[in-house]
Design an enzyme around this catalytic site. Sequence first.
Site, mmCIF file in Angstrom:
data_model
loop_
_atom_site.group_PDB
_atom_site.id
_atom_site.type_symbol
_atom_site.label_atom_id
_atom_site.label_comp_id
_atom_site.label_asym_id
_atom_site.label_seq_id
_atom_site.Cartn_x
_atom_site.Cartn_y
_atom_site.Cartn_z
ATOM 1 N N GLU A 1 51.579 36.213 39.555
ATOM 2 C CA GLU A 1 50.256 35.717 39.918
ATOM 3 C C GLU A 1 49.260 35.939 38.775
ATOM 4 O OE1 GLU A 1 48.043 37.910 42.898
ATOM 5 O OE2 GLU A 1 47.134 36.101 43.693
ATOM 6 N N ARG B 1 46.375 47.471 35.639
ATOM 7 C CA ARG B 1 45.631 46.208 35.480
ATOM 8 C C ARG B 1 44.642 46.286 34.308
ATOM 9 N NH1 ARG B 1 43.882 44.453 41.620
ATOM 10 N NH2 ARG B 1 45.873 44.794 42.641
#
Length: 483
Positions: free
Chosen positions: A171, A100
């Site tokens: 997402e 991430r």
Amino acid sequence: MQLQNKKLDWEQFLQIREEVLKAWPTGQEVDLTEAIAYQKQIPVHKRFGQKLEEAKKEGITLAQPRAGVALVHEHIELLRFLVEEGGADLLPTTIDSYTRQNRYNEAQAGIEESRTAGRSMLNGFPAVNHGLAACREVTEAVPVPVQVRHGTPDARLLTEISLAGGFTAYEGGGISYNIPYAKEVPLERSIRDWQYVDRLVGYYEEQGVSINREPFGPLTGTLVPPCISHAVAIIEALLAAEQGVKSLTLGYGQCGNLVQDVAAVRSLEELADEYLSRFGYQHVVVTTVFHQWMGGFPQDESKAFGVISWGAATAALAKATKVIVKTPHEAMGIPTKEANAAGIRATKQVLNMLKDQPLLENQEITVEKELIKAETRAILERLLEFGEGDIALGTVRGFQAGIIDIPFAPSRFNAGRLLPARDHNGAVRLLDFGNLPFGEDIKEIHREKIAQRGKSEGRDPSFQMVIDDIYAIGKGMLVGKPR
Ligand SMILES: CCC[C@H]1O[C@@H](n2cnc3c(N)ncnc32)[C@H](O)[C@@H]1O
């Protein structure tokens, strides 16, 4: 060039793409023509947006867990378990925290350590490091559609590999995966990087491959008022639609009061339809996702199942298209596959018992829905003014001015002046409005409801209420009343 909400020129996109694919060796595996062909051979029952659309038509709520582990075969085993033992209708692949933050070297080390340790040493699936073939192994090995869930401000390479890897849903957004997740990432940069993500999805759509996009609804998951999460959801919907996204799932994190939560889900879908058609985006299919309570959980597993079931009930009564499931290990950390499956079974039990019951509607819900819409419109219209009609520009300027403000967000680009607190029924209201562009009429409603709580608790409304509310559910309550 000044930030604007305008579809990226494809040649300009391809120039940026050359750099994006160099960030890790697996980027070189992606060939768009081959990837489109691969996506086209995925059977329709494995396409995420398709399954959501069918659920919306049927008026049912689908259950989806979060899940991700470091190694490919263990991840496949986990996902299969969640379908077979949990009954998951939709699957995730939750990405690890190093990926991430684009820290692929550390993700690589985590993979090696996991192999040595014989257990997952990462808190998710490092899709970039594993690369295309591994992602396809995962998506082919399970019987239901799979979505990539993460929290990445710069998700460009992850998107390239995820889509080429056969995931049919993705997402995140330039606000929702920055402000609640990062401290130092300028909003303009993350919005630009997510315009790339959505432009790539737009390209897949133009080639006949529909990819579902889901802005991250709950944001910080801590007493976020519906108008704040709705404003972010609508902004990210407009930004995505401009880039060609046609399948949108807008989300909201459960607050806990039934009237407010049902009103929130209904108003979210109505506002999305209103703003998408106002700005001329046709043929965008909008579905909704309700996240079971995202704040602190009770340690006691039975109490945790109570919270999970309440979230499932609210999602079903609101007719949300999808509910994101929590587990009885929430207070401890990453759940075992057994605990994860148990959370899904509890959720499905409630969804099945409620699916034949009509949408919950009453005067209270209608009043609450109109309040949420008025608050959300007040924010969005002011942002459009700040952006001289451009929502991207208006969003960057609006955050600087605190016109939009996400409670308890770590980002230094967030004003952080809001103070939410529950009213005497447990609905989330505002104790301090920061610089939100609300009229006195709206502010008076919040003040009066919080004053009622103060009276019933024999104390003046204060920051202590906010603190009490943050810990309340973990302590078995909804409203943080003094003992
Ligand atoms: C917004 C995300 C927070 C939620 O996301 C869950 N979460 C994160 N990573 C994993 C994982 N690898 N497997 C299962 N759940 C996971 C947390 O527990 C929390 O509820």
